[in-house]
Design a protein around this motif. Sequence first.
Motif, short mmCIF file in Angstrom:
data_model
loop_
_atom_site.label_atom_id
_atom_site.label_comp_id
_atom_site.label_asym_id
_atom_site.label_seq_id
_atom_site.Cartn_x
_atom_site.Cartn_y
_atom_site.Cartn_z
N GLY A 336 27.99 17.76 41.03
CA GLY A 336 28.07 18.58 42.12
C GLY A 336 28.37 17.96 43.37
O GLY A 336 28.16 18.59 44.30
N ARG A 337 29.22 16.96 43.26
CA ARG A 337 29.47 16.28 44.61
C ARG A 337 31.20 16.39 44.78
O ARG A 337 31.90 16.48 43.73
N THR A 338 31.75 16.29 45.98
CA THR A 338 33.04 16.08 46.24
C THR A 338 33.07 14.72 46.83
O THR A 338 32.48 14.19 47.56
N TYR A 339 34.24 14.02 46.06
CA TYR A 339 34.45 12.80 46.57
C TYR A 339 36.03 12.54 46.80
O TYR A 339 36.88 13.05 46.54
N ALA A 340 36.07 11.21 47.90
CA ALA A 340 37.37 10.82 48.44
C ALA A 340 37.42 9.55 48.29
O ALA A 340 36.31 8.71 48.14
N LEU A 341 38.84 9.04 47.80
CA LEU A 341 38.87 7.55 47.56
C LEU A 341 39.79 6.67 48.49
O LEU A 341 40.84 7.46 48.94
N ILE A 342 39.41 5.70 48.76
CA ILE A 342 40.49 4.62 49.62
C ILE A 342 40.40 3.32 48.58
O ILE A 342 39.24 2.63 48.28
N GLU A 343 41.52 2.79 48.25
CA GLU A 343 41.50 1.63 47.69
C GLU A 343 42.31 0.45 48.30
O GLU A 343 43.34 0.98 49.15
N ASN A 344 42.30 -0.77 48.01
CA ASN A 344 42.83 -1.91 48.62
C ASN A 344 43.07 -2.99 47.37
O ASN A 344 42.52 -3.07 46.51
N GLY A 345 44.32 -3.48 47.47
CA GLY A 345 44.80 -4.60 46.58
C GLY A 345 46.00 -5.21 47.05
O GLY A 345 46.95 -4.80 47.74
N SER A 346 46.08 -6.40 47.08
CA SER A 346 47.14 -7.22 47.61
C SER A 346 48.37 -7.29 46.82
O SER A 346 49.32 -7.71 47.26
N TRP A 347 48.32 -7.40 45.36
CA TRP A 347 49.07 -7.42 44.60
C TRP A 347 49.21 -6.26 43.63
O TRP A 347 50.25 -5.85 42.90
#
Length: 399
Positions: A336-347
């Motif tokens: 029962g949670r709302t989630y948001a995502l941020i990702e990082n990657g150089s290649w």
Amino acid sequence: MQNAVLIAENLYWLGGSDRKLSFFEGLYPVPRGISYNAYLLMDEKTVLFDTVDSAVGDAFLNNLEAALGGRSLDYLIVQHMEPDHSATFLRTVEKYPDVTVIVNKKSAQMLAQYYGFCGERIRTVAENEELCTGKHTLKFLFAPMVHWPEVMFTYDGISGTLFSADAFGTFGALEGSLFSEDYPFEQAYLPEARRYYTNIVGKYGVQVQAALKKTEGLSIERICPLHGPVLRKDAAKMVEKYRLWSGYQPEEKGAAVFYASIYGHTQSAAELLASALAQKGISVCVYDVSVTDCSELLAQAFRVSHLAFASVTYNGGLFPKMETLINDLKAHGLRGRTYALIENGSWAPAAGKIMAETLSTMKEFTQVGETATLLSAGKQEQEQAILALAEAIANDIKK
Ligand code: FEO
């Protein structure tokens, strides 16, 4: 030396605190230590509720002897067999050879498994069975999986005392006082009680709710847990917290931002998100998953309604600490949670997809906004994406 403390008429606290222990169950940091409680009711019969961890065994036995004041011990009620409460069992029954050991069937089995103890000194009780000890009548309420299958509570209707085994306990040694109202509730007591609950029994919400149901309608003056202070004025407040936590309901509409960052770029994105949320009036907290212990991160995830995860990609997968956190949330059945995502990657950024793969399988978990992707370091375009994410989270919280 003895330190048995009278906490109510004819009821003594016996036990002690361990301030040397680093990790409870070898897993959870306890920087403020932990207490192990046992209780003694001095009625026409004398009744001991559980024993203690071996770390405080000597102190406990001294306290027991002092509180008994020369009387014999008639009953030992075993509410929970985990060794932090039963490690001193054998020493106790050897010292008091006439004691009758009150257990349920599952505890009886575990007594044999752990200590090879069985035989005529054991009396097995059933759910709701009562034991008259003179002026008091004790009723046994089974609370399986709170936090082991054999756990039972004991209710004394005469004094309004609920002996609650692990339930309503907390990390932290006792700071002199045995009563929770003497501790700063919001600052000291509640955070550690939350971390204790969510990590130790957080997975067993259904079973906790079943146990709570059995206590509904009982007149409760005090709750005597096996860890932490006795609850009197705070009892109703903690029962309400347990109702929320066991139902996986957040305590607060707000956000927690968890980030995994190696060189600071993902952290910058997480900080921007948190700052934008705060500027929109949203309650938000920020955690570096490499620094904060996972047990605290789990507690925070239980506390709030919205979770943001920002992670670097690592070896083509997820940064290990973030992976541990997300797996731990799933293992504890958070829902029962709302989630948001941020990702990082150089290649080859993959963190967002990997996080979503697990989070999307969790019950009533919903993603809000688009996953924001950084390629090494954030530029204006990513700033806009993160601000849009903050807008989406804030709107969802306020709706
Ligand atoms: Fe405090 Fe489940 O033992």
